[in-house]
Design an enzyme around this catalytic site. Structure first.
Site, short mmCIF file in Angstrom:
data_model
loop_
_atom_site.label_atom_id
_atom_site.label_comp_id
_atom_site.label_asym_id
_atom_site.label_seq_id
_atom_site.Cartn_x
_atom_site.Cartn_y
_atom_site.Cartn_z
N HIS A 56 0.77 -1.05 -0.09
CA HIS A 56 -0.11 0.24 0.04
C HIS A 56 0.93 1.24 0.01
O HIS A 56 0.43 2.17 -0.61
CB HIS A 56 -0.94 0.03 1.15
CG HIS A 56 -1.90 -1.03 1.25
ND1 HIS A 56 -2.78 -1.22 0.30
CD2 HIS A 56 -2.10 -2.03 2.28
CE1 HIS A 56 -3.56 -2.25 0.75
NE2 HIS A 56 -2.94 -2.90 1.69
N HIS B 216 5.63 6.87 6.59
CA HIS B 216 5.29 6.39 5.35
C HIS B 216 4.84 7.66 4.46
O HIS B 216 4.71 8.68 4.88
CB HIS B 216 4.28 5.21 5.42
CG HIS B 216 2.92 5.70 5.91
ND1 HIS B 216 2.63 5.76 7.24
CD2 HIS B 216 1.67 6.09 5.21
CE1 HIS B 216 1.47 6.19 7.50
NE2 HIS B 216 1.02 6.64 6.16
N HIS C 151 2.19 8.99 0.75
CA HIS C 151 1.10 8.78 0.00
C HIS C 151 1.08 9.74 -1.13
O HIS C 151 1.96 10.70 -1.11
CB HIS C 151 -0.33 9.32 1.01
CG HIS C 151 -0.55 8.41 2.04
ND1 HIS C 151 -1.45 7.28 2.11
CD2 HIS C 151 -0.18 8.53 3.13
CE1 HIS C 151 -1.68 6.92 3.19
NE2 HIS C 151 -0.82 7.52 3.93
N HIS D 24 3.48 10.71 6.34
CA HIS D 24 2.98 10.68 7.59
C HIS D 24 4.02 9.89 8.62
O HIS D 24 4.64 9.01 8.42
CB HIS D 24 1.84 9.84 7.67
CG HIS D 24 0.75 10.49 6.94
ND1 HIS D 24 -0.50 9.68 6.45
CD2 HIS D 24 0.31 11.65 6.59
CE1 HIS D 24 -1.06 10.47 5.78
NE2 HIS D 24 -0.91 11.68 5.87
N THR E 256 -6.39 6.77 7.95
CA THR E 256 -6.75 7.15 6.58
C THR E 256 -6.89 5.76 5.66
O THR E 256 -7.24 5.98 4.46
CB THR E 256 -6.10 8.26 5.63
OG1 THR E 256 -4.78 7.51 5.67
CG2 THR E 256 -6.17 9.50 6.51
#
Length: 264
Positions: A103, A127, A129, A146, A213
């Site tokens: 992910h 990590h 996004h 994050h 999230t």
């Protein structure tokens, strides 16, 4: 978070508040992108297992559809309440285990902390996004980072950094050399990296109460989103997009939450 009730659901994917160490916004090595234990049902960012279907994939993911304090949210400066209570960040050079969990790319660390309203939260992992999950006045940044923290009771606090694509020096150059290309891939950073280099010098910040999230979208997460962006090169954005073409949850309603802004 600030003492105000915060009206802005925010930020990113932690899958279980008790697993903040290994994947996403989590606390264990088997956790998912924003801080939780390994999910029981497969989810993704598109198609039949994408965000609009998360709540129907498992009873454990019900909050993804029924929650009233979900993240991410739009950071609307005009709607923010100015406050003087900021979040303190205490980072130092650390080694890390970098994991491609399918992910996101997540780096598990064992040092660093943040202090939120007098409570210390230990840094477990960070990590990424793409594009950003939070927006500022409706505009996405190229990426979002994050930092996932956990206190002694397992409560989660996330520090989010928006990343703009621009030519020039990038603090992420060394880290990008170690991004695992395959799901399940790992790399070990034995040379310490200075986490403060990933933060903007100006620490103005938005604060609010939100959720993970990613599934299970657990609420009760204390969000801090730094107002100013850090630079990542267009080439680095493109390289990350090759791994994860899209890895952001759509914006969620603020409902009756208050969004605080701290001008430092």
């Amino acid at each position: 978070m600030s003492s105000h009730p915060i009206r802005t659901a925010v930020v990113s994917a932690v899958v279980a508040l008790t697993a903040v160490t290994a994947t996403g916004c989590t606390a264990t090595a088997s956790a998912a992108p924003d801080g939780a234990s390994q999910e029981t049902a497969h989810w993704s960012y598109e198609g039949a297992t994408g965000p609009e279907h998360w709540a129907s994939l498992s009873e454990d993911y019900a909050a993804c559809g029924t929650g009233r304090a979900q993240s991410p949210v739009d950071l609307d400066e005009d709607a923010a309440v100015e406050t003087g209570t900021s979040v303190a960040v205490h980072y130092r050079p650390v080694t890390a285990e970098v994991v491609n969990n399918g992910h996101t790319v997540q780096a598990n660390v064992s040092a660093g902390s943040t202090v939120v309203d007098g409570t210390t939260y230990r840094l477990r992992q960070f990590h990424f996004h793409l594009p950003s999950e939070h927006t500022e006045d409706g505009e996405h940044a190229a990426m979002e980072m994050h930092f996932v923290h956990e206190d002694d009771q397992g409560h989660v606090a996330v520090l989010a950094v928006l990343m703009k694509a621009a030519k020039g020096h990038s603090a992420f150059t060394d880290l990008w050399k170690h991004l695992p290309a395959e799901e399940g891939g790992q790399s070990h950073l034995t040379r310490p990296i200075d986490l403060t280099r990933f933060l903007p010098r100006d620490r103005d910040q938005y604060r609010y109460e939100g959720s993970l999230t990613t599934p299970p979208c657990t609420e009760g997460v204390k969000w801090t989103v730094l107002d100013h962006e850090v630079r990542v090169t267009p080439g680095q954005v493109a390289a990350y997009r090759e791994l994860f073409p899209r890895s952001n949850r759509p914006l969620q309603p603020r409902n009756d939450r208050e969004l605080d802004h701290v001008d430092r």
